[in-house]
Design a protein around this motif. Structure first.
Motif, PDB file in Angstrom:
ATOM      1  N   ALA A   1       0.836  -1.205   0.000  1.00  0.00           N
ATOM      2  CA  ALA A   1       0.000   0.000   0.000  1.00  0.00           C
ATOM      3  C   ALA A   1       0.871   1.255   0.000  1.00  0.00           C
ATOM      4  N   ALA A   2       2.003   1.207   0.709  1.00  0.00           N
ATOM      5  CA  ALA A   2       2.923   2.346   0.728  1.00  0.00           C
ATOM      6  C   ALA A   2       3.515   2.588  -0.657  1.00  0.00           C
ATOM      7  N   PHE A   3       3.917   1.521  -1.340  1.00  0.00           N
ATOM      8  CA  PHE A   3       4.470   1.684  -2.685  1.00  0.00           C
ATOM      9  C   PHE A   3       3.399   2.180  -3.659  1.00  0.00           C
ATOM     10  N   LEU A   4       2.175   1.735  -3.473  1.00  0.00           N
ATOM     11  CA  LEU A   4       1.086   2.236  -4.299  1.00  0.00           C
ATOM     12  C   LEU A   4       0.900   3.732  -4.074  1.00  0.00           C
ATOM     13  N   GLY A   5       0.975   4.153  -2.803  1.00  0.00           N
ATOM     14  CA  GLY A   5       0.862   5.573  -2.487  1.00  0.00           C
ATOM     15  C   GLY A   5       1.991   6.392  -3.089  1.00  0.00           C
ATOM     16  N   LEU A   6       3.203   5.857  -3.055  1.00  0.00           N
ATOM     17  CA  LEU A   6       4.337   6.551  -3.669  1.00  0.00           C
ATOM     18  C   LEU A   6       4.132   6.696  -5.181  1.00  0.00           C
ATOM     19  N   GLY A   7       3.584   5.645  -5.786  1.00  0.00           N
ATOM     20  CA  GLY A   7       3.292   5.713  -7.216  1.00  0.00           C
ATOM     21  C   GLY A   7       2.225   6.748  -7.533  1.00  0.00           C
ATOM     22  N   LEU A   8       1.184   6.821  -6.696  1.00  0.00           N
ATOM     23  CA  LEU A   8       0.136   7.819  -6.905  1.00  0.00           C
ATOM     24  C   LEU A   8       0.679   9.229  -6.732  1.00  0.00           C
ATOM     25  N   GLN A   9       1.589   9.403  -5.768  1.00  0.00           N
ATOM     26  CA  GLN A   9       2.247  10.708  -5.614  1.00  0.00           C
ATOM     27  C   GLN A   9       2.926  11.117  -6.922  1.00  0.00           C
ATOM     28  N   LEU A  10       3.659  10.187  -7.513  1.00  0.00           N
ATOM     29  CA  LEU A  10       4.344  10.473  -8.768  1.00  0.00           C
ATOM     30  C   LEU A  10       3.351  10.823  -9.867  1.00  0.00           C
ATOM     31  N   SER A  11       2.279  10.048  -9.971  1.00  0.00           N
ATOM     32  CA  SER A  11       1.278  10.297 -11.018  1.00  0.00           C
ATOM     33  C   SER A  11       0.678  11.690 -10.895  1.00  0.00           C
ATOM     34  N   VAL A  12       0.319  12.077  -9.669  1.00  0.00           N
ATOM     35  CA  VAL A  12      -0.306  13.386  -9.459  1.00  0.00           C
ATOM     36  C   VAL A  12       0.692  14.511  -9.746  1.00  0.00           C
ATOM     37  N   SER A  13       1.953  14.304  -9.369  1.00  0.00           N
ATOM     38  CA  SER A  13       2.946  15.358  -9.565  1.00  0.00           C
ATOM     39  C   SER A  13       3.233  15.630 -11.036  1.00  0.00           C
ATOM     40  N   LEU A  14       2.871  14.684 -11.917  1.00  0.00           N
ATOM     41  CA  LEU A  14       3.120  14.863 -13.349  1.00  0.00           C
ATOM     42  C   LEU A  14       1.922  15.443 -14.090  1.00  0.00           C
ATOM     43  N   ILE A  15       0.796  15.611 -13.407  1.00  0.00           N
ATOM     44  CA  ILE A  15      -0.415  16.153 -14.044  1.00  0.00           C
ATOM     45  C   ILE A  15      -0.180  17.535 -14.644  1.00  0.00           C
ATOM     46  N   PRO A  16       0.529  18.455 -13.944  1.00  0.00           N
ATOM     47  CA  PRO A  16       0.727  19.788 -14.537  1.00  0.00           C
ATOM     48  C   PRO A  16       1.473  19.777 -15.859  1.00  0.00           C
ATOM     49  N   TYR A  17       2.132  18.675 -16.184  1.00  0.00           N
ATOM     50  CA  TYR A  17       2.918  18.605 -17.418  1.00  0.00           C
ATOM     51  C   TYR A  17       2.264  17.695 -18.456  1.00  0.00           C
ATOM     52  N   SER A  18       0.958  17.513 -18.282  1.00  0.00           N
ATOM     53  CA  SER A  18       0.143  16.755 -19.251  1.00  0.00           C
ATOM     54  C   SER A  18       0.682  15.347 -19.464  1.00  0.00           C
ATOM     55  N   THR A  19       1.159  14.744 -18.397  1.00  0.00           N
ATOM     56  CA  THR A  19       1.659  13.371 -18.447  1.00  0.00           C
ATOM     57  C   THR A  19       0.755  12.494 -17.595  1.00  0.00           C
ATOM     58  N   SER A  20       0.084  11.553 -18.238  1.00  0.00           N
ATOM     59  CA  SER A  20      -0.831  10.660 -17.542  1.00  0.00           C
ATOM     60  C   SER A  20      -0.146   9.312 -17.340  1.00  0.00           C
ATOM     61  N   LEU A  21       0.095   8.977 -16.084  1.00  0.00           N
ATOM     62  CA  LEU A  21       0.809   7.753 -15.746  1.00  0.00           C
ATOM     63  C   LEU A  21      -0.165   6.751 -15.139  1.00  0.00           C
TER      64      LEU A  21
END
Length: 320
Positions: free
Chosen positions: A52-72
């Motif tokens: 669950a922690a690694f999933l949360g870290l991945g979601l953090q990364l996904s959200v941080s890339l939203i301003p640059y029009s990158t959908s992960l």
């Protein structure tokens, strides 16, 4: 910091930690037996919390890339988070570099945008952790009547400083750069303030990242609470939140691969401050590290191979 001094510091910390760990288990073999005598249910709970922690870290990364029009996709971000953790245990802590190269090759994300996303995410994570730590620390200080108010008060001051610095870098860097006397740092902060505007103008991303970070923080704190119970001396959830805040803020000064030894030292030292005996605190710290390492070592090589293959295939497609 000179490269030679940094290398000596890194290997000294790692060597001292591993030597002390060996000595501790040599002197306390029953603790080593306890480490390997967890039930199937206890091991399963630890693994679920770690995943669950690694999933949360991945979601953090996904959200941080939203301003640059990158959908992960969430599964890919999950793979990246585990692979990143695996590579961060290398001497050069190459996880962030490899992840940036992957995103540039596969998603054509500019390196400048990746670096900014990582910096903004780190500042927000530290700021949120410090605020949660302040709330937990005040509760411990005034409700629990903790026996070492001076030590807790000093940590609260560190949390306050971390929250102010993090918030200032995100929201007020355009003003802070004018106060710096050094031209080099002033120019750097001025460029950062121009780039960070994309975050300030997108409050929805800030809110999403904050909510994901709070969820991730809670998972980490729950894992700490659980490993202390397994270690033989339970702590309260409030104390677990306080300790997790200390760990999160300490990662801002990470020099050692995987923060190995630093994290354990912070946990044991502050657990003793809260009234926990050193032995169960060290065992809890080792269990927490093992809970993170197990999925990293099992899934990391598999995910790293898949991500590397995709990156090489993508690179071959775009090459002339």
């Amino acid at each position: 910091m000179p490269k030679l001094v940094k290398s000596l510091l890194v290997w000294s910390v790692l060597g001292l930690f591993l030597a002390y760990l060996f000595y501790f288990f040599y002197q306390n073999p029953q603790r080593l037996i306890q480490l390997f005598s967890l039930s199937l249910m206890e091991t399963g709970i630890l693994l679920i919390l770690s995943l669950a922690a690694f999933l949360g870290l991945g979601l953090q990364l996904s959200v941080s890339l939203i301003p640059y029009s990158t959908s992960l996709p969430w599964l890919e971000s999950f793979r990246l988070s585990i692979s990143n953790n695996l590579l961060n245990y290398s001497p050069i802590k190459s996880g962030a570099i490899a992840r940036g190269a992957y995103l540039k090759t596969v998603y054509h994300l500019r390196i400048q945008h990746y670096i900014l996303a990582m910096m903004a995410g780190q500042f927000l994570w530290i700021g949120i952790s410090a605020l949660v730590g302040m709330a937990a620390g005040l509760f411990i200080l005034f409700v629990y009547q903790q026996s070492n108010p001076a030590g807790t008060g000093l940590i609260l001051l560190i949390f306050f400083a971390a929250a102010v610095i993090s918030g200032g870098m995100i929201f007020y860097s355009h003003r802070l750069h004018k106060l710096l006397p050094d031209i080099k740092f002033r120019t750097y902060l001025q460029d950062f303030s121009e780039d960070i505007k994309v975050w300030n103008s997108n409050r929805q991303v800030l809110l999403k990242f904050s909510l994901v970070s709070l969820g991730l923080f809670t998972v980490f704190a729950l894992r700490l609470w659980f490993v202390f119970a397994l270690g033989g001396q339970a702590i309260s959830l409030i104390e677990a939140f306080f300790l997790q805040a200390c760990v999160a803020v300490s990662f801002a000064f990470s020099l050692v691969p995987g923060n190995l030894g630093i994290k354990e030292g912070v946990l044991v030292g502050l657990a003793v401050l809260l009234g926990v005996d050193a032995e169960p605190a060290l065992l809890a710290a080792v269990l927490d590290r093992a809970a993170s390492l197990l999925p990293t070592l099992v899934l990391g090589p598999v995910f790293l191979h898949r991500l590397t293959s995709r990156m090489l295939n993508q690179d071959g497609q775009v090459s002339p």
